[in-house]
Design a protein around this motif. Structure first.
Motif, PDB file in Angstrom:
ATOM      1  N   ASP A 155     -42.152  19.661  31.039  1.00 40.38           N
ATOM      2  CA  ASP A 155     -41.095  20.315  30.284  1.00 40.38           C
ATOM      3  C   ASP A 155     -41.725  21.513  29.561  1.00 40.38           C
ATOM      4  OD1 ASP A 155     -42.489  19.260  28.080  1.00 40.38           O
ATOM      5  OD2 ASP A 155     -40.972  17.760  27.638  1.00 40.38           O
ATOM      6  N   ASP A 156     -40.903  22.287  28.867  1.00 42.83           N
ATOM      7  CA  ASP A 156     -41.425  23.506  28.247  1.00 42.83           C
ATOM      8  C   ASP A 156     -42.493  23.214  27.192  1.00 42.83           C
ATOM      9  OD1 ASP A 156     -39.700  24.837  29.907  1.00 42.83           O
ATOM     10  OD2 ASP A 156     -38.514  25.747  28.314  1.00 42.83           O
ATOM     11  N   TRP A 157     -42.275  22.195  26.362  1.00 46.94           N
ATOM     12  CA  TRP A 157     -43.255  21.849  25.338  1.00 46.94           C
ATOM     13  C   TRP A 157     -44.609  21.503  25.965  1.00 46.94           C
ATOM     14  CZ3 TRP A 157     -45.688  21.905  21.011  1.00 46.94           C
ATOM     15  CH2 TRP A 157     -46.640  20.925  20.730  1.00 46.94           C
ATOM     16  N   THR A 158     -44.589  20.657  26.959  1.00 50.20           N
ATOM     17  CA  THR A 158     -45.831  20.214  27.602  1.00 50.20           C
ATOM     18  C   THR A 158     -46.554  21.388  28.250  1.00 50.20           C
ATOM     19  OG1 THR A 158     -44.844  18.043  27.987  1.00 50.20           O
ATOM     20  CG2 THR A 158     -46.807  18.585  29.259  1.00 50.20           C
ATOM     21  N   ALA A 159     -45.805  22.225  28.969  1.00 50.75           N
ATOM     22  CA  ALA A 159     -46.410  23.374  29.645  1.00 50.75           C
ATOM     23  C   ALA A 159     -46.986  24.363  28.645  1.00 50.75           C
ATOM     24  CB  ALA A 159     -45.379  24.070  30.529  1.00 50.75           C
ATOM     25  N   SER A 212     -42.899  21.855  14.720  1.00 49.79           N
ATOM     26  CA  SER A 212     -42.370  23.202  14.444  1.00 49.79           C
ATOM     27  C   SER A 212     -41.997  23.972  15.713  1.00 49.79           C
ATOM     28  CB  SER A 212     -43.386  24.005  13.629  1.00 49.79           C
ATOM     29  OG  SER A 212     -44.584  24.184  14.366  1.00 49.79           O
ATOM     30  N   PHE A 213     -42.126  23.341  16.867  1.00 48.60           N
ATOM     31  CA  PHE A 213     -41.812  23.967  18.159  1.00 48.60           C
ATOM     32  C   PHE A 213     -40.327  24.315  18.198  1.00 48.60           C
ATOM     33  CE2 PHE A 213     -40.783  23.370  22.763  1.00 48.60           C
ATOM     34  CZ  PHE A 213     -41.587  24.384  23.279  1.00 48.60           C
ATOM     35  N   HIS A 214     -40.022  25.602  18.468  1.00 46.28           N
ATOM     36  CA  HIS A 214     -38.632  26.050  18.391  1.00 46.28           C
ATOM     37  C   HIS A 214     -38.380  27.193  19.375  1.00 46.28           C
ATOM     38  CE1 HIS A 214     -34.782  27.072  16.583  1.00 46.28           C
ATOM     39  NE2 HIS A 214     -35.184  28.319  16.491  1.00 46.28           N
ATOM     40  N   THR A 231     -40.193  41.810  41.993  1.00 45.99           N
ATOM     41  CA  THR A 231     -40.525  40.563  41.305  1.00 45.99           C
ATOM     42  C   THR A 231     -40.176  40.697  39.825  1.00 45.99           C
ATOM     43  OG1 THR A 231     -42.358  40.209  42.838  1.00 45.99           O
ATOM     44  CG2 THR A 231     -42.352  38.887  40.824  1.00 45.99           C
ATOM     45  N   ARG A 232     -39.524  39.669  39.304  1.00 42.64           N
ATOM     46  CA  ARG A 232     -39.136  39.657  37.884  1.00 42.64           C
ATOM     47  C   ARG A 232     -39.745  38.444  37.190  1.00 42.64           C
ATOM     48  NH1 ARG A 232     -35.783  43.332  36.475  1.00 42.64           N
ATOM     49  NH2 ARG A 232     -34.831  42.251  34.717  1.00 42.64           N
ATOM     50  N   VAL A 233     -39.844  38.552  35.877  1.00 42.28           N
ATOM     51  CA  VAL A 233     -40.304  37.438  35.049  1.00 42.28           C
ATOM     52  C   VAL A 233     -39.129  36.975  34.204  1.00 42.28           C
ATOM     53  CG1 VAL A 233     -41.790  36.784  33.116  1.00 42.28           C
ATOM     54  CG2 VAL A 233     -42.683  38.243  34.915  1.00 42.28           C
ATOM     55  N   ARG A 234     -38.912  35.677  34.197  1.00 46.30           N
ATOM     56  CA  ARG A 234     -37.956  35.052  33.278  1.00 46.30           C
ATOM     57  C   ARG A 234     -38.797  34.176  32.354  1.00 46.30           C
ATOM     58  NH1 ARG A 234     -35.585  30.329  32.304  1.00 46.30           N
ATOM     59  NH2 ARG A 234     -33.439  30.331  31.532  1.00 46.30           N
ATOM     60  N   MET A 235     -38.843  34.545  31.071  1.00 41.46           N
ATOM     61  CA  MET A 235     -39.736  33.856  30.142  1.00 41.46           C
ATOM     62  C   MET A 235     -38.954  33.230  28.996  1.00 41.46           C
ATOM     63  SD  MET A 235     -43.202  35.256  28.289  1.00 41.46           S
ATOM     64  CE  MET A 235     -42.456  36.803  27.819  1.00 41.46           C
ATOM     65  N   ALA A 236     -39.060  31.891  28.902  1.00 40.34           N
ATOM     66  CA  ALA A 236     -38.513  31.161  27.772  1.00 40.34           C
ATOM     67  C   ALA A 236     -39.529  31.277  26.629  1.00 40.34           C
ATOM     68  CB  ALA A 236     -38.280  29.704  28.140  1.00 40.34           C
ATOM     69  N   CYS A 237     -39.080  31.804  25.489  1.00 35.74           N
ATOM     70  CA  CYS A 237     -39.994  32.091  24.374  1.00 35.74           C
ATOM     71  C   CYS A 237     -39.813  31.082  23.247  1.00 35.74           C
ATOM     72  CB  CYS A 237     -39.735  33.499  23.846  1.00 35.74           C
ATOM     73  SG  CYS A 237     -40.021  34.784  25.075  1.00 35.74           S
ATOM     74  N   TYR A 238     -40.949  30.664  22.694  1.00 38.35           N
ATOM     75  CA  TYR A 238     -40.964  29.657  21.641  1.00 38.35           C
ATOM     76  C   TYR A 238     -41.911  30.064  20.528  1.00 38.35           C
ATOM     77  CZ  TYR A 238     -38.785  26.687  25.134  1.00 38.35           C
ATOM     78  OH  TYR A 238     -37.933  26.175  26.066  1.00 38.35           O
ATOM     79  N   THR A 239     -41.597  29.599  19.321  1.00 37.45           N
ATOM     80  CA  THR A 239     -42.533  29.696  18.210  1.00 37.45           C
ATOM     81  C   THR A 239     -43.007  28.284  17.897  1.00 37.45           C
ATOM     82  OG1 THR A 239     -40.807  29.480  16.536  1.00 37.45           O
ATOM     83  CG2 THR A 239     -41.386  31.720  17.216  1.00 37.45           C
ATOM     84  N   ALA A 240     -44.142  28.196  17.235  1.00 35.69           N
ATOM     85  CA  ALA A 240     -44.685  26.908  16.789  1.00 35.69           C
ATOM     86  C   ALA A 240     -45.881  27.199  15.888  1.00 35.69           C
ATOM     87  CB  ALA A 240     -45.133  26.044  17.962  1.00 35.69           C
TER      88      ALA A 240
END
Length: 127
Positions: A41-45, A62-64, A80-89
């Motif tokens: 999942d995103d947290w683990t990766a 605090s992962f958000h 080629t494109r990048v799709r990036m899910a962004c998080y703070t922590a």
């Protein structure tokens, strides 16, 4: 059909500057993070990638998520494109450039030209 690289990135800002890393043989700066391994999942990766790149441990409490950006992929075949899910922590430890990156640095908004296109887009999420 265009290829989309689906990745996760850690957005960490200190004193108005964005943390960025330079991967080996790359001319632009990227967010710490990368691709998910099968079943992650995103947290683990993201926690694994940040640990591998910078030697610090992200704080799960605090992962958000702060948004998803999409942009042309730098140093990849046309289309080629990048799709990036962004998080703070928050994090624990001291930054150390490890095996996957040559260096880390904090970049001010007026240095955005040094960032890969998807990271430039992620910078907008910090405003």
């Amino acid at each position: 059909m265009d290829l989309v690289l689906d990745v996760v990135g850690w957005v960490h800002v200190s004193d108005g500057r964005l943390l960025a890393v330079r991967a080996r043989a790359r001319d632009r700066l990227y967010l710490p993070g990368g691709k998910r391994e099968p079943g992650e999942d995103d947290w683990t990766a993201l926690s694994r990638e940040v640990r591998e790149e910078l030697g610090v441990h992200l704080d799960r409490e605090s992962f958000h998520g702060i948004g998803v950006v999409e942009a042309p992929a730098h140093d990849q075949p046309p289309g080629t494109r990048v799709r990036m899910a962004c998080y703070t922590a928050g994090y624990h430890g001291e930054f150390t450039a490890t095996g996957e990156v040559d260096e880390w640095m904090f970049v001010s908004p007026d240095e955005r030209h040094r960032l890969a296109p998807a990271v430039q887009a992620a910078l907008e999420l910090t405003r």
